[in-house]
Design an enzyme around this catalytic site. Structure first.
Site, mmCIF file in Angstrom:
data_model
loop_
_atom_site.group_PDB
_atom_site.id
_atom_site.type_symbol
_atom_site.label_atom_id
_atom_site.label_comp_id
_atom_site.label_asym_id
_atom_site.label_seq_id
_atom_site.Cartn_x
_atom_site.Cartn_y
_atom_site.Cartn_z
ATOM 1 C CG PHE A 104 -1.853 1.142 1.329
ATOM 2 C CD1 PHE A 104 -3.021 1.152 0.597
ATOM 3 C CD2 PHE A 104 -1.578 2.213 2.167
ATOM 4 C CE1 PHE A 104 -3.912 2.212 0.683
ATOM 5 C CE2 PHE A 104 -2.459 3.276 2.267
ATOM 6 C CZ PHE A 104 -3.629 3.274 1.521
ATOM 7 C CG ASN A 207 -3.945 3.702 7.088
ATOM 8 O OD1 ASN A 207 -5.174 3.569 7.060
ATOM 9 N ND2 ASN A 207 -3.264 4.094 6.030
ATOM 10 N N PRO A 208 -5.349 0.573 9.271
ATOM 11 C CG PRO A 208 -7.256 -0.082 10.469
ATOM 12 C CD PRO A 208 -6.254 1.051 10.327
#
Length: 312
Positions: A104, A207-208
Protein backbone atom coordinates in the site's frame (compact mmCIF):
# COMPACT_ATOMS: atom_id res chain seq x y z
CA UNK A 1 2.65 1.77 -25.72
CA UNK A 2 5.80 2.39 -23.68
CA UNK A 3 8.34 4.42 -25.59
CA UNK A 4 5.78 5.98 -27.92
CA UNK A 5 5.87 9.76 -27.85
CA UNK A 6 2.36 10.96 -26.89
CA UNK A 7 0.90 13.68 -29.10
CA UNK A 8 1.29 16.27 -26.35
CA UNK A 9 5.05 15.66 -26.34
CA UNK A 10 5.69 15.87 -30.09
CA UNK A 11 7.70 18.84 -31.28
CA UNK A 12 9.04 20.06 -34.58
CA UNK A 13 11.99 22.29 -35.39
CA UNK A 14 14.63 23.07 -32.77
CA UNK A 15 15.02 20.70 -29.86
CA UNK A 16 12.68 21.77 -27.04
CA UNK A 17 13.82 22.58 -23.53
CA UNK A 18 12.72 20.93 -20.33
CA UNK A 19 9.89 23.41 -19.76
CA UNK A 20 8.32 22.50 -23.10
CA UNK A 21 8.53 18.81 -22.32
CA UNK A 22 6.93 19.29 -18.90
CA UNK A 23 4.16 21.46 -20.34
CA UNK A 24 3.41 18.85 -22.99
CA UNK A 25 3.41 16.05 -20.41
CA UNK A 26 1.11 18.09 -18.17
CA UNK A 27 -1.45 18.31 -20.98
CA UNK A 28 -1.18 14.56 -21.64
CA UNK A 29 -1.67 13.66 -17.99
CA UNK A 30 -4.48 16.15 -17.51
CA UNK A 31 -6.37 14.66 -20.45
CA UNK A 32 -5.89 11.20 -18.90
CA UNK A 33 -7.56 12.31 -15.67
CA UNK A 34 -4.46 12.34 -13.48
CA UNK A 35 -5.26 14.44 -10.43
CA UNK A 36 -1.98 16.37 -10.19
CA UNK A 37 -0.72 16.52 -13.78
CA UNK A 38 1.89 19.26 -13.48
CA UNK A 39 3.35 17.91 -10.26
CA UNK A 40 3.61 14.45 -11.75
CA UNK A 41 5.07 15.70 -15.04
CA UNK A 42 7.73 17.61 -13.14
CA UNK A 43 8.48 14.68 -10.83
CA UNK A 44 8.88 12.36 -13.81
CA UNK A 45 11.26 14.82 -15.45
CA UNK A 46 13.40 14.92 -12.31
CA UNK A 47 13.38 11.13 -12.15
CA UNK A 48 14.42 10.82 -15.81
CA UNK A 49 17.30 13.23 -15.14
CA UNK A 50 18.38 11.45 -11.95
CA UNK A 51 17.72 14.55 -9.86
CA UNK A 52 15.73 14.92 -6.62
CA UNK A 53 13.85 17.86 -8.17
CA UNK A 54 14.02 20.27 -11.09
CA UNK A 55 13.49 24.03 -11.31
CA UNK A 56 11.92 25.05 -14.60
CA UNK A 57 13.08 28.65 -14.15
CA UNK A 58 16.68 27.46 -14.54
CA UNK A 59 16.28 24.02 -16.16
CA UNK A 60 19.28 21.71 -16.49
CA UNK A 61 20.57 20.65 -19.90
CA UNK A 62 18.94 17.57 -21.36
CA UNK A 63 21.07 14.50 -22.09
CA UNK A 64 20.82 12.45 -25.25
CA UNK A 65 17.87 10.09 -25.15
CA UNK A 66 15.89 12.18 -22.67
CA UNK A 67 12.91 12.63 -24.97
CA UNK A 68 12.31 8.90 -25.45
CA UNK A 69 12.88 8.03 -21.80
CA UNK A 70 10.60 10.82 -20.59
CA UNK A 71 7.89 9.86 -23.08
CA UNK A 72 7.95 6.27 -21.80
CA UNK A 73 7.59 7.44 -18.20
CA UNK A 74 4.73 9.79 -19.08
CA UNK A 75 2.97 6.98 -20.94
CA UNK A 76 3.15 4.79 -17.85
CA UNK A 77 1.62 7.55 -15.73
CA UNK A 78 -0.96 8.29 -18.43
CA UNK A 79 -2.11 4.67 -18.07
CA UNK A 80 -2.60 5.47 -14.35
CA UNK A 81 0.31 3.51 -12.97
CA UNK A 82 1.01 5.21 -9.61
CA UNK A 83 3.73 7.85 -9.71
CA UNK A 84 5.31 6.23 -6.64
CA UNK A 85 5.62 2.88 -8.42
CA UNK A 86 7.31 4.53 -11.38
CA UNK A 87 9.85 6.47 -9.33
CA UNK A 88 10.17 3.81 -6.62
CA UNK A 89 9.73 6.17 -3.69
CA UNK A 90 7.34 8.48 -1.88
CA UNK A 91 7.70 11.33 0.59
CA UNK A 92 5.83 10.95 3.90
CA UNK A 93 6.27 13.78 6.39
CA UNK A 94 10.06 14.18 6.65
CA UNK A 95 10.93 10.81 5.16
CA UNK A 96 11.66 9.50 1.69
CA UNK A 97 10.57 5.87 1.63
CA UNK A 98 10.96 3.12 -0.92
CA UNK A 99 7.68 2.04 -2.51
CA UNK A 100 7.11 -1.20 -4.39
CA UNK A 101 4.15 -2.84 -6.15
CA UNK A 102 2.27 -5.13 -3.80
CA UNK A 103 2.48 -2.77 -0.82
CA UNK A 104 0.00 0.00 0.00
CA UNK A 105 1.23 3.48 -0.94
CA UNK A 106 0.90 5.84 2.08
CA UNK A 107 -1.30 8.89 1.49
CA UNK A 108 -0.78 12.47 2.70
CA UNK A 109 -3.93 12.36 4.85
CA UNK A 110 -2.35 9.62 6.97
CA UNK A 111 0.25 12.16 8.08
CA UNK A 112 -2.38 13.38 10.56
CA UNK A 113 -2.51 9.90 12.08
CA UNK A 114 1.27 9.86 12.39
CA UNK A 115 1.24 13.33 13.96
CA UNK A 116 -1.04 12.20 16.78
CA UNK A 117 1.28 9.30 17.57
CA UNK A 118 4.36 11.55 17.33
CA UNK A 119 2.79 14.11 19.67
CA UNK A 120 1.94 11.49 22.29
CA UNK A 121 5.38 9.90 22.15
CA UNK A 122 7.03 13.33 22.40
CA UNK A 123 4.86 14.20 25.40
CA UNK A 124 6.02 11.08 27.20
CA UNK A 125 9.68 11.76 26.39
CA UNK A 126 9.29 15.29 27.78
CA UNK A 127 7.93 13.72 30.98
CA UNK A 128 11.04 11.56 31.29
CA UNK A 129 9.45 8.39 29.93
CA UNK A 130 10.62 6.00 27.21
CA UNK A 131 7.50 5.55 25.07
CA UNK A 132 6.70 2.16 23.57
CA UNK A 133 4.85 2.54 20.27
CA UNK A 134 3.28 -0.23 18.17
CA UNK A 135 2.18 0.38 14.57
CA UNK A 136 -0.27 -2.29 13.39
CA UNK A 137 -0.76 -2.90 9.63
CA UNK A 138 2.36 -0.86 8.94
CA UNK A 139 2.70 -1.29 5.15
CA UNK A 140 5.80 0.65 4.09
CA UNK A 141 6.46 1.49 7.75
CA UNK A 142 5.57 5.16 7.19
CA UNK A 143 3.85 5.82 10.53
CA UNK A 144 6.23 3.74 12.64
CA UNK A 145 9.30 5.29 11.06
CA UNK A 146 7.91 8.79 11.47
CA UNK A 147 7.66 8.21 15.22
CA UNK A 148 11.06 6.51 15.39
CA UNK A 149 12.83 9.34 13.55
CA UNK A 150 10.95 12.30 15.02
CA UNK A 151 10.88 11.23 18.69
CA UNK A 152 14.37 10.31 19.85
CA UNK A 153 14.34 7.67 22.56
CA UNK A 154 11.08 6.02 21.55
CA UNK A 155 10.87 2.24 21.17
CA UNK A 156 8.91 1.37 18.03
CA UNK A 157 7.58 -1.95 16.74
CA UNK A 158 5.92 -2.18 13.32
CA UNK A 159 3.71 -5.15 12.39
CA UNK A 160 2.24 -6.39 9.11
CA UNK A 161 0.81 -9.65 7.81
CA UNK A 162 2.09 -9.29 4.24
CA UNK A 163 5.47 -10.76 3.30
CA UNK A 164 5.99 -7.93 0.80
CA UNK A 165 5.12 -5.25 3.34
CA UNK A 166 7.38 -6.69 6.04
CA UNK A 167 10.32 -6.87 3.64
CA UNK A 168 9.76 -3.33 2.43
CA UNK A 169 9.24 -1.90 5.92
CA UNK A 170 12.46 -3.58 7.06
CA UNK A 171 14.32 -2.03 4.15
CA UNK A 172 12.92 1.42 4.98
CA UNK A 173 13.69 0.98 8.67
CA UNK A 174 17.26 0.06 7.84
CA UNK A 175 17.59 3.13 5.66
CA UNK A 176 16.08 5.80 7.92
CA UNK A 177 15.28 4.60 11.44
CA UNK A 178 17.40 4.33 14.59
CA UNK A 179 18.80 0.94 15.50
CA UNK A 180 16.35 -0.98 17.62
CA UNK A 181 13.27 -0.14 15.58
CA UNK A 182 11.66 -3.54 14.96
CA UNK A 183 9.53 -4.80 12.08
CA UNK A 184 7.79 -8.09 12.72
CA UNK A 185 5.40 -10.24 10.73
CA UNK A 186 2.10 -11.00 12.38
CA UNK A 187 -1.69 -11.02 12.13
CA UNK A 188 -3.51 -8.35 14.11
CA UNK A 189 -6.25 -10.94 14.72
CA UNK A 190 -3.80 -13.26 16.51
CA UNK A 191 -4.42 -13.01 20.29
CA UNK A 192 -0.77 -13.92 20.90
CA UNK A 193 0.63 -11.13 18.71
CA UNK A 194 3.35 -9.28 20.68
CA UNK A 195 2.14 -11.01 23.85
CA UNK A 196 5.37 -9.99 25.58
CA UNK A 197 4.17 -6.38 25.38
CA UNK A 198 0.70 -6.94 26.86
CA UNK A 199 -0.20 -4.00 29.08
CA UNK A 200 3.13 -2.26 28.43
CA UNK A 201 2.54 -0.17 25.28
CA UNK A 202 2.01 3.58 25.42
CA UNK A 203 0.74 4.18 21.87
CA UNK A 204 -0.96 1.83 19.42
CA UNK A 205 -1.34 3.44 16.01
CA UNK A 206 -2.81 1.89 12.88
CA UNK A 207 -3.95 2.56 9.34
CA UNK A 208 -5.68 -0.78 8.83
CA UNK A 209 -7.64 -1.94 5.78
CA UNK A 210 -11.20 -0.65 6.20
CA UNK A 211 -12.92 -0.41 2.79
CA UNK A 212 -16.26 -2.31 2.66
CA UNK A 213 -16.58 -4.99 -0.03
CA UNK A 214 -19.10 -2.99 -2.06
CA UNK A 215 -17.08 0.26 -2.03
CA UNK A 216 -14.52 -0.46 -4.75
CA UNK A 217 -12.21 2.58 -5.13
CA UNK A 218 -12.77 4.62 -8.28
CA UNK A 219 -9.18 5.79 -8.69
CA UNK A 220 -7.28 3.32 -10.92
CA UNK A 221 -4.09 3.96 -8.93
CA UNK A 222 -5.79 2.50 -5.84
CA UNK A 223 -8.19 -0.01 -7.38
CA UNK A 224 -5.70 -1.59 -9.79
CA UNK A 225 -2.41 -1.26 -7.90
CA UNK A 226 -2.85 -1.27 -4.11
CA UNK A 227 -3.17 -4.83 -2.75
CA UNK A 228 -6.62 -6.00 -1.64
CA UNK A 229 -5.12 -7.15 1.67
CA UNK A 230 -4.35 -3.51 2.49
CA UNK A 231 -7.67 -2.11 1.25
CA UNK A 232 -10.63 -4.26 2.25
CA UNK A 233 -11.29 -4.53 5.98
CA UNK A 234 -13.64 -7.52 5.93
CA UNK A 235 -17.26 -7.83 6.93
CA UNK A 236 -20.24 -6.01 5.44
CA UNK A 237 -19.04 -2.67 6.87
CA UNK A 238 -15.31 -3.11 6.25
CA UNK A 239 -14.58 -2.91 9.97
CA UNK A 240 -13.60 -6.49 10.82
CA UNK A 241 -9.87 -5.72 10.78
CA UNK A 242 -10.31 -2.35 12.57
CA UNK A 243 -12.28 -4.18 15.29
CA UNK A 244 -9.36 -6.60 15.59
CA UNK A 245 -7.08 -3.58 16.00
CA UNK A 246 -9.30 -2.39 18.85
CA UNK A 247 -9.04 -5.79 20.57
CA UNK A 248 -5.27 -5.88 20.11
CA UNK A 249 -4.91 -2.31 21.38
CA UNK A 250 -7.00 -3.08 24.46
CA UNK A 251 -4.62 -5.95 25.25
CA UNK A 252 -1.35 -4.17 24.43
CA UNK A 253 -1.94 -0.70 25.89
CA UNK A 254 -1.05 0.24 29.42
CA UNK A 255 -3.71 2.13 31.38
CA UNK A 256 -3.78 5.66 29.99
CA UNK A 257 -2.19 4.54 26.74
CA UNK A 258 -3.37 6.10 23.49
CA UNK A 259 -5.02 4.42 20.50
CA UNK A 260 -4.90 6.20 17.11
CA UNK A 261 -6.63 4.48 14.17
CA UNK A 262 -7.50 5.68 10.68
CA UNK A 263 -10.87 4.82 9.10
CA UNK A 264 -13.09 5.98 6.25
CA UNK A 265 -14.93 9.27 6.67
CA UNK A 266 -18.30 7.46 6.74
CA UNK A 267 -17.13 5.12 9.52
CA UNK A 268 -16.51 7.63 12.30
CA UNK A 269 -19.65 6.85 14.31
CA UNK A 270 -19.28 3.10 13.82
CA UNK A 271 -15.62 3.22 14.84
CA UNK A 272 -16.43 5.15 18.02
CA UNK A 273 -19.25 2.71 18.84
CA UNK A 274 -16.93 -0.26 18.29
CA UNK A 275 -14.31 1.25 20.61
CA UNK A 276 -16.87 1.94 23.33
CA UNK A 277 -18.34 -1.55 22.97
CA UNK A 278 -15.04 -3.08 24.06
CA UNK A 279 -15.36 -1.41 27.45
CA UNK A 280 -11.61 -0.82 27.31
CA UNK A 281 -11.49 2.81 26.18
CA UNK A 282 -12.45 6.25 27.39
CA UNK A 283 -12.18 9.73 25.88
CA UNK A 284 -13.27 8.22 22.55
CA UNK A 285 -13.32 10.87 19.83
CA UNK A 286 -12.82 11.51 16.13
CA UNK A 287 -10.07 13.73 14.69
CA UNK A 288 -10.30 15.21 11.16
CA UNK A 289 -7.62 14.68 8.52
CA UNK A 290 -5.81 17.41 6.56
CA UNK A 291 -8.91 17.97 4.42
CA UNK A 292 -11.25 18.27 7.40
CA UNK A 293 -12.88 14.85 6.96
CA UNK A 294 -13.55 12.69 10.07
CA UNK A 295 -10.91 10.03 9.48
CA UNK A 296 -9.19 9.11 12.75
CA UNK A 297 -10.36 7.42 15.94
CA UNK A 298 -8.53 8.46 19.12
CA UNK A 299 -9.14 6.84 22.53
CA UNK A 300 -7.47 6.21 25.90
CA UNK A 301 -7.09 2.83 27.54
CA UNK A 302 -8.90 2.63 30.84
CA UNK A 303 -7.50 0.54 33.67
CA UNK A 304 -8.67 -3.08 33.58
CA UNK A 305 -10.95 -4.09 36.43
CA UNK A 306 -9.02 -4.25 39.69
CA UNK A 307 -5.98 -2.41 38.33
CA UNK A 308 -5.16 1.12 39.42
CA UNK A 309 -4.46 3.78 36.85
CA UNK A 310 -0.81 4.38 36.09
CA UNK A 311 0.48 7.92 35.54
CA UNK A 312 -0.40 9.27 32.11
Amino acid sequence: MAGRVPDGLRHTGAAPGLRAYVEGATRVLDEAGVGSPRHDATALAAYALGLPRVELVLPPPLPAGFAAEYAALVERRRSREPLQHITGHTVFRHLTLRVEPGVFVPRPETETVAQLAVDEAARLVAAGRTPRVVDLCTGTGAIALSVATEVAGSEVVAVDLSDDAVGLARHNAGAVAPLGTRVVQGDVRDPALLAELDGCVDVVVSNPPYIPPDAVPTDPEVRDHDPDLALYGGGADGLDVPRAVLVAAARLLAPGGLLVMEHAEVQDAAARAAALATGAFTDVRTVPDLTGRPRTLVARRVAPAGVGDSPA
